[in-house]
Write a protein that holds these residues in place. Structure first.
Motif, PDB file in Angstrom:
ATOM      1  N   ILE A   1      53.832 -29.362  66.122  1.00  0.00           N
ATOM      2  CA  ILE A   1      55.089 -29.909  66.629  1.00  0.00           C
ATOM      3  C   ILE A   1      55.866 -30.506  65.457  1.00  0.00           C
ATOM      4  N   ASN A   2      57.010 -29.941  65.158  1.00  0.00           N
ATOM      5  CA  ASN A   2      57.812 -30.438  64.047  1.00  0.00           C
ATOM      6  C   ASN A   2      58.452 -31.772  64.393  1.00  0.00           C
ATOM      7  N   LYS A   3      58.757 -32.554  63.363  1.00  0.00           N
ATOM      8  CA  LYS A   3      59.378 -33.865  63.581  1.00  0.00           C
ATOM      9  C   LYS A   3      60.889 -33.771  63.769  1.00  0.00           C
ATOM     10  N   MET A   4      61.477 -32.640  63.369  1.00  0.00           N
ATOM     11  CA  MET A   4      62.916 -32.464  63.514  1.00  0.00           C
ATOM     12  C   MET A   4      63.193 -31.256  64.401  1.00  0.00           C
ATOM     13  N   HIS A   5      63.856 -31.489  65.527  1.00  0.00           N
ATOM     14  CA  HIS A   5      64.242 -30.424  66.446  1.00  0.00           C
ATOM     15  C   HIS A   5      65.761 -30.300  66.428  1.00  0.00           C
ATOM     16  N   TYR A   6      66.258 -29.106  66.235  1.00  0.00           N
ATOM     17  CA  TYR A   6      67.702 -28.883  66.357  1.00  0.00           C
ATOM     18  C   TYR A   6      67.976 -28.200  67.692  1.00  0.00           C
ATOM     19  N   ILE A   7      68.924 -28.754  68.438  1.00  0.00           N
ATOM     20  CA  ILE A   7      69.314 -28.185  69.733  1.00  0.00           C
ATOM     21  C   ILE A   7      70.674 -27.529  69.583  1.00  0.00           C
ATOM     22  N   THR A   8      70.741 -26.244  69.878  1.00  0.00           N
ATOM     23  CA  THR A   8      72.007 -25.534  69.739  1.00  0.00           C
ATOM     24  C   THR A   8      73.016 -26.030  70.767  1.00  0.00           C
ATOM     25  N   HIS A   9      74.282 -25.826  70.440  1.00  0.00           N
ATOM     26  CA  HIS A   9      75.359 -26.201  71.341  1.00  0.00           C
ATOM     27  C   HIS A   9      76.398 -25.091  71.311  1.00  0.00           C
ATOM     28  N   SER A  10      76.870 -24.698  72.476  1.00  0.00           N
ATOM     29  CA  SER A  10      77.843 -23.606  72.555  1.00  0.00           C
ATOM     30  C   SER A  10      79.217 -24.098  72.114  1.00  0.00           C
ATOM     31  N   LEU A  11      79.647 -23.654  70.949  1.00  0.00           N
ATOM     32  CA  LEU A  11      80.919 -24.073  70.369  1.00  0.00           C
ATOM     33  C   LEU A  11      81.732 -22.837  70.002  1.00  0.00           C
ATOM     34  N   ALA A  12      83.016 -22.830  70.393  1.00  0.00           N
ATOM     35  CA  ALA A  12      83.861 -21.663  70.159  1.00  0.00           C
ATOM     36  C   ALA A  12      84.030 -21.346  68.681  1.00  0.00           C
TER      37      ALA A  12
ATOM     38  N   TYR B   1      81.922 -22.338  66.183  1.00  0.00           N
ATOM     39  CA  TYR B   1      80.685 -22.437  65.411  1.00  0.00           C
ATOM     40  C   TYR B   1      79.570 -21.724  66.191  1.00  0.00           C
ATOM     41  N   PRO B   2      79.480 -20.414  66.043  1.00  0.00           N
ATOM     42  CA  PRO B   2      78.519 -19.618  66.822  1.00  0.00           C
ATOM     43  C   PRO B   2      77.079 -20.066  66.621  1.00  0.00           C
ATOM     44  N   ILE B   3      76.285 -19.872  67.633  1.00  0.00           N
ATOM     45  CA  ILE B   3      74.883 -20.280  67.583  1.00  0.00           C
ATOM     46  C   ILE B   3      74.138 -19.581  66.452  1.00  0.00           C
ATOM     47  N   VAL B   4      74.484 -18.325  66.199  1.00  0.00           N
ATOM     48  CA  VAL B   4      73.833 -17.606  65.098  1.00  0.00           C
ATOM     49  C   VAL B   4      74.070 -18.325  63.773  1.00  0.00           C
ATOM     50  N   GLN B   5      75.287 -18.820  63.567  1.00  0.00           N
ATOM     51  CA  GLN B   5      75.589 -19.548  62.339  1.00  0.00           C
ATOM     52  C   GLN B   5      74.909 -20.910  62.327  1.00  0.00           C
ATOM     53  N   GLN B   6      74.823 -21.551  63.486  1.00  0.00           N
ATOM     54  CA  GLN B   6      74.098 -22.821  63.578  1.00  0.00           C
ATOM     55  C   GLN B   6      72.657 -22.636  63.111  1.00  0.00           C
ATOM     56  N   VAL B   7      72.033 -21.581  63.592  1.00  0.00           N
ATOM     57  CA  VAL B   7      70.643 -21.299  63.236  1.00  0.00           C
ATOM     58  C   VAL B   7      70.507 -21.070  61.733  1.00  0.00           C
ATOM     59  N   GLU B   8      71.406 -20.286  61.176  1.00  0.00           N
ATOM     60  CA  GLU B   8      71.363 -19.998  59.754  1.00  0.00           C
ATOM     61  C   GLU B   8      71.501 -21.282  58.931  1.00  0.00           C
ATOM     62  N   ASP B   9      72.435 -22.132  59.324  1.00  0.00           N
ATOM     63  CA  ASP B   9      72.691 -23.364  58.571  1.00  0.00           C
ATOM     64  C   ASP B   9      71.514 -24.335  58.633  1.00  0.00           C
ATOM     65  N   VAL B  10      70.975 -24.550  59.841  1.00  0.00           N
ATOM     66  CA  VAL B  10      69.892 -25.534  59.938  1.00  0.00           C
ATOM     67  C   VAL B  10      68.623 -25.031  59.261  1.00  0.00           C
ATOM     68  N   CYS B  11      68.397 -23.732  59.312  1.00  0.00           N
ATOM     69  CA  CYS B  11      67.234 -23.195  58.623  1.00  0.00           C
ATOM     70  C   CYS B  11      67.383 -23.343  57.107  1.00  0.00           C
TER      71      CYS B  11
ATOM     72  N   ALA C   1      65.213 -35.170  68.052  1.00  0.00           N
ATOM     73  CA  ALA C   1      65.985 -33.962  68.321  1.00  0.00           C
ATOM     74  C   ALA C   1      67.447 -34.290  68.072  1.00  0.00           C
ATOM     75  N   VAL C   2      68.127 -33.429  67.344  1.00  0.00           N
ATOM     76  CA  VAL C   2      69.526 -33.679  66.986  1.00  0.00           C
ATOM     77  C   VAL C   2      70.372 -32.458  67.296  1.00  0.00           C
ATOM     78  N   SER C   3      71.650 -32.700  67.465  1.00  0.00           N
ATOM     79  CA  SER C   3      72.602 -31.611  67.682  1.00  0.00           C
ATOM     80  C   SER C   3      73.903 -31.957  66.982  1.00  0.00           C
ATOM     81  N   GLY C   4      74.680 -32.877  67.568  1.00  0.00           N
ATOM     82  CA  GLY C   4      75.967 -33.260  66.999  1.00  0.00           C
ATOM     83  C   GLY C   4      75.882 -33.825  65.595  1.00  0.00           C
ATOM     84  N   ALA C   5      74.765 -34.464  65.256  1.00  0.00           N
ATOM     85  CA  ALA C   5      74.602 -35.011  63.912  1.00  0.00           C
ATOM     86  C   ALA C   5      74.714 -33.935  62.852  1.00  0.00           C
ATOM     87  N   ILE C   6      74.445 -32.712  63.237  1.00  0.00           N
ATOM     88  CA  ILE C   6      74.552 -31.596  62.305  1.00  0.00           C
ATOM     89  C   ILE C   6      75.809 -30.775  62.552  1.00  0.00           C
TER      90      ILE C   6
END
Length: 224
Positions: A4-15, A17-27, A186-191
């Motif tokens: 279990i990782n200590k940092m969880h990123y939760i995607t958010h549907s944004l017009a 900022y596509p989820i695919v790009q969110q994933v790329e950035d957080v990784c 778990a974070v979302s908006g912070a990123i």
């Protein structure tokens, strides 16, 4: 708890900022755990996105957790699922996904934590820490003291399931949250609200990399 990782990123549907790009950035920023959350999407839309991001996550060695949708998690062969309070029973999710998959649940009270810890689950998200616009039907906000009391009481009663703080958490909150004894955040908006998403993710990952400093009294915590 190592899985279990200590940092969880939760995607958010944004017009914009596509989820695919969110994933790329957080990784790129060092996050190894992404929860795909698409509350308003259809099953087909959720499945298509999961299939698109899964190989990207695997290239980074990161985990994919699907929010609520056990069936999408099963089809994609995701690493696991996160179940909300009004979603599938964790025992049913375990039956569908099998023993090797991660199951996380949501809790708002100590009673929730104690009840959920009796099931075959891997972590519990405790929150919300503060008000967040990324979640509908928000449970009562816990704040720092609320999370501290739940964590302390749960540990005193022998609960060893990792507890993850969730809900409106920003990077400036992490030091104090760690002092509650919480396992991770778990974070979302912070990123996704940051100008430099990768740097924001790196900063949070660095904050979580240091050891926890568990405070054992409400008085000590209230002095912060």
């Amino acid at each position: 708890m190592e899985h279990i990782n200590k940092m969880h990123y939760i995607t958010h549907s944004l017009a914009d900022y596509p989820i695919v790009q969110q994933v790329e950035d957080v990784c790129k920023g060092g996050c190894m755990w992404v929860q795909l959350r698409m509350k308003q999407a259809s099953t087909d839309e959720r499945l298509a996105t999961a299939l698109e991001i899964y190989p990207r996550l695997k290239r980074y060695g990161a985990k994919l957790i699907v929010n609520d949708d056990v069936y999408v998690a099963k089809v994609v062969d995701a690493d696991g699922v996160h179940i909300g309070a009004e979603d599938m029973h964790p025992a049913d999710a375990r039956h569908i996904l099998g023993p090797g998959k991660i199951i996380g649940c949501t809790a708002n009270t100590l009673e929730d934590v104690l009840r959920l810890s009796r099931y075959d689950i891997d972590y519990i998200g405790v929150g919300p820490f503060r008000f967040t616009s990324t979640k509908e039907k928000l449970s009562p906000v816990l704040g720092l003291m609320g999370i501290h009391r739940i964590v302390a009481a749960a540990r005193a009663q022998g609960v060893h399931v990792p507890l993850i703080a969730i809900g409106g958490i920003m990077s400036g909150d992490i030091h104090k949250l760690k002092e509650t004894g919480i396992y991770g955040v778990a974070v979302s908006g912070a990123i996704h609200n940051a100008a430099d998403k990768v740097a924001a993710c790196q900063a949070i990952a660095a904050l979580l990399a240091t050891d926890h400093q568990l405070l054992t009294t409400d008085h000590a915590l209230s002095k912060k």
